[in-house]
Scaffold this motif. Structure first.
Motif, PDB file in Angstrom:
ATOM      1  N   THR A  16      41.549 -12.567  23.874  1.00 30.74           N
ATOM      2  CA  THR A  16      40.782 -12.311  24.801  1.00 30.74           C
ATOM      3  C   THR A  16      40.636 -11.785  26.146  1.00 30.74           C
ATOM      4  N   PRO A  17      40.831 -12.202  27.158  1.00 31.91           N
ATOM      5  CA  PRO A  17      40.224 -11.409  28.221  1.00 31.91           C
ATOM      6  C   PRO A  17      40.761  -9.977  28.256  1.00 31.91           C
ATOM      7  N   THR A  18      39.856  -9.038  28.288  1.00 29.86           N
ATOM      8  CA  THR A  18      40.185  -7.633  28.496  1.00 29.86           C
ATOM      9  C   THR A  18      39.245  -7.124  29.573  1.00 29.86           C
ATOM     10  N   ILE A  19      39.786  -6.383  30.514  1.00 29.43           N
ATOM     11  CA  ILE A  19      39.002  -5.886  31.643  1.00 29.43           C
ATOM     12  C   ILE A  19      39.090  -4.368  31.666  1.00 29.43           C
ATOM     13  N   VAL A  20      37.957  -3.709  31.822  1.00 27.85           N
ATOM     14  CA  VAL A  20      37.939  -2.278  32.071  1.00 27.85           C
ATOM     15  C   VAL A  20      37.397  -2.108  33.476  1.00 27.85           C
ATOM     16  N   ASN A  77      35.950 -14.029  25.050  1.00 23.80           N
ATOM     17  CA  ASN A  77      35.512 -15.057  24.113  1.00 23.80           C
ATOM     18  C   ASN A  77      34.586 -15.957  24.932  1.00 23.80           C
ATOM     19  N   PRO A  78      33.383 -16.280  24.451  1.00 22.53           N
ATOM     20  CA  PRO A  78      32.440 -17.028  25.285  1.00 22.53           C
ATOM     21  C   PRO A  78      32.936 -18.383  25.790  1.00 22.53           C
ATOM     22  N   ILE A  79      33.871 -19.021  25.079  1.00 22.71           N
ATOM     23  CA  ILE A  79      34.404 -20.285  25.594  1.00 22.71           C
ATOM     24  C   ILE A  79      35.927 -20.218  25.751  1.00 22.71           C
ATOM     25  N   GLY A  80      36.490 -19.020  25.738  1.00 22.15           N
ATOM     26  CA  GLY A  80      37.943 -18.853  25.791  1.00 22.15           C
ATOM     27  C   GLY A  80      38.567 -19.391  27.067  1.00 22.15           C
ATOM     28  N   ILE A  81      39.639 -20.144  26.913  1.00 23.69           N
ATOM     29  CA  ILE A  81      40.317 -20.766  28.051  1.00 23.69           C
ATOM     30  C   ILE A  81      40.941 -19.706  28.967  1.00 23.69           C
ATOM     31  N   TYR A  82      41.616 -18.710  28.405  1.00 22.74           N
ATOM     32  CA  TYR A  82      42.214 -17.659  29.234  1.00 22.74           C
ATOM     33  C   TYR A  82      41.138 -16.756  29.812  1.00 22.74           C
ATOM     34  N   CYS A  83      40.037 -16.597  29.084  1.00 20.63           N
ATOM     35  CA  CYS A  83      38.937 -15.776  29.588  1.00 20.63           C
ATOM     36  C   CYS A  83      38.370 -16.379  30.867  1.00 20.63           C
ATOM     37  N   VAL A 122      31.203  -5.250  43.712  1.00 19.51           N
ATOM     38  CA  VAL A 122      31.584  -5.140  42.311  1.00 19.51           C
ATOM     39  C   VAL A 122      30.363  -5.321  41.422  1.00 19.51           C
ATOM     40  N   CYS A 123      30.315  -4.557  40.361  1.00 20.54           N
ATOM     41  CA  CYS A 123      29.294  -4.706  39.333  1.00 20.54           C
ATOM     42  C   CYS A 123      30.006  -5.174  38.061  1.00 20.54           C
ATOM     43  N   TYR A 124      29.603  -6.348  37.538  1.00 19.07           N
ATOM     44  CA  TYR A 124      30.229  -6.926  36.354  1.00 19.07           C
ATOM     45  C   TYR A 124      29.445  -6.590  35.097  1.00 19.07           C
ATOM     46  N   HIS A 125      30.168  -6.368  34.011  1.00 20.96           N
ATOM     47  CA  HIS A 125      29.576  -6.213  32.685  1.00 20.96           C
ATOM     48  C   HIS A 125      30.363  -7.117  31.751  1.00 20.96           C
ATOM     49  N   TYR A 126      29.707  -8.112  31.181  1.00 17.66           N
ATOM     50  CA  TYR A 126      30.358  -9.028  30.242  1.00 17.66           C
ATOM     51  C   TYR A 126      30.074  -8.553  28.827  1.00 17.66           C
ATOM     52  N   ILE A 127      31.107  -8.454  28.045  1.00 12.36           N
ATOM     53  CA  ILE A 127      30.957  -8.157  26.641  1.00 12.36           C
ATOM     54  C   ILE A 127      31.577  -9.339  25.899  1.00 12.36           C
ATOM     55  N   SER A 128      30.720 -10.258  25.470  1.00  4.59           N
ATOM     56  CA  SER A 128      31.185 -11.454  24.774  1.00  4.59           C
ATOM     57  C   SER A 128      31.386 -11.136  23.313  1.00  4.59           C
ATOM     58  N   ILE A 129      32.550 -11.492  22.817  1.00  2.75           N
ATOM     59  CA  ILE A 129      32.852 -11.265  21.413  1.00  2.75           C
ATOM     60  C   ILE A 129      33.463 -12.524  20.820  1.00  2.75           C
ATOM     61  N   ALA A 130      33.244 -12.707  19.536  1.00  3.21           N
ATOM     62  CA  ALA A 130      33.827 -13.854  18.839  1.00  3.21           C
ATOM     63  C   ALA A 130      34.084 -13.453  17.395  1.00  3.21           C
ATOM     64  N   ASN A 131      35.260 -13.767  16.935  1.00  6.05           N
ATOM     65  CA  ASN A 131      35.599 -13.599  15.527  1.00  6.05           C
ATOM     66  C   ASN A 131      36.638 -14.648  15.170  1.00  6.05           C
ATOM     67  N   THR A 159      31.024 -23.921  17.705  1.00  2.00           N
ATOM     68  CA  THR A 159      30.809 -23.998  19.156  1.00  2.00           C
ATOM     69  C   THR A 159      30.893 -22.617  19.788  1.00  2.00           C
ATOM     70  N   THR A 160      31.899 -21.858  19.398  1.00  3.02           N
ATOM     71  CA  THR A 160      32.082 -20.508  19.934  1.00  3.02           C
ATOM     72  C   THR A 160      30.881 -19.623  19.622  1.00  3.02           C
ATOM     73  N   TYR A 161      30.437 -19.646  18.366  1.00  2.00           N
ATOM     74  CA  TYR A 161      29.304 -18.814  17.965  1.00  2.00           C
ATOM     75  C   TYR A 161      27.998 -19.272  18.608  1.00  2.00           C
ATOM     76  N   GLU A 162      27.812 -20.574  18.771  1.00  2.00           N
ATOM     77  CA  GLU A 162      26.620 -21.074  19.467  1.00  2.00           C
ATOM     78  C   GLU A 162      26.625 -20.620  20.931  1.00  2.00           C
ATOM     79  N   ALA A 163      27.770 -20.673  21.561  1.00  2.00           N
ATOM     80  CA  ALA A 163      27.871 -20.217  22.950  1.00  2.00           C
ATOM     81  C   ALA A 163      27.536 -18.735  23.044  1.00  2.00           C
ATOM     82  N   LEU A 164      28.011 -17.956  22.095  1.00  2.00           N
ATOM     83  CA  LEU A 164      27.714 -16.522  22.057  1.00  2.00           C
ATOM     84  C   LEU A 164      26.215 -16.284  21.873  1.00  2.00           C
TER      85      LEU A 164
END
Length: 175
Positions: free
Chosen positions: A124-128, A9-15, A33-42, A69-74
């Motif tokens: 939210t946070p999910t890591i692959v 989540n683009p502004i998620g506290i646990y994220c 490490v190579c990072y890939h962020y997949i920001s999602i909001a619903n 706020t969440t959608y604007e951040a996304l």
């Protein structure tokens, strides 16, 4: 080299907490490490984050403002990603999350401008997790991740620890 996919989540506290934990662990271990962020909001993710923040006694704006706020951040994250690339977009998102981690009501256009200036830029946070040095499958980690678990997965002799999470078939394993 490890490849980490973060579904956030683009502004998620646990994220934010999870990303900070991953960064600290990777820095501590000195690994590539190579990072890939997949920001999602619903709606569900926004609601979950609002509940988490209330549990932490944070002052929140009304739910419609928090959703906006969440959608604007996304949107800003994706705009920066398209204009300046992944690295700047990740830096923007991390700084935004850091600023909002203790007070979600602090979000305003001026904050965005300050972060963008600081970075030199005009759901939210999910890591692959994949290890590119190993042809085996990836590991899917859901929720906050403990420091010890990250160390066990990312150490050079991770083979034994990593394999206990790995299925025999060619697909991801949920932890």
């Amino acid at each position: 080299m490890f490849e980490i996919f973060l579904f956030i989540n683009p502004i998620g506290i646990y994220c934010y907490d999870t990303e900070k934990q991953i960064r600290n662990t990777v820095d501590e271990l000195g690994i590539d490490v190579c990072y890939h962020y997949i920001s999602i909001a619903n709606v569900c993710l926004v609601n979950d984050d609002a509940i988490r923040r209330r549990k932490d006694s944070q002052k929140l704006p009304d739910i419609s403002t928090f959703s906006k706020t969440t959608y604007e951040a996304l949107e800003n994250y994706h705009a920066i990603k398209l204009k300046y690339g992944n690295k700047k977009a990740r830096e923007f998102l991390y700084e935004l999350q850091k600023n909002l981690s203790h007070d979600a009501s602090a979000y305003n256009p001026k904050l965005l401008e300050e972060i963008a200036t600081k970075l030199n830029i005009k759901a939210t946070p999910t890591i692959v997790l994949f290890n590119e040095d190993n042809e085996q499958n990836g590991v899917l980690l859901e929720g906050p991740v403990a420091h010890e678990d990250l160390v066990n997965l990312l150490l050079p002799d991770y083979q034994n620890c990593f394999s206990k999470f790995m299925p025999q078939q060619n697909h991801l394993r949920l932890i």
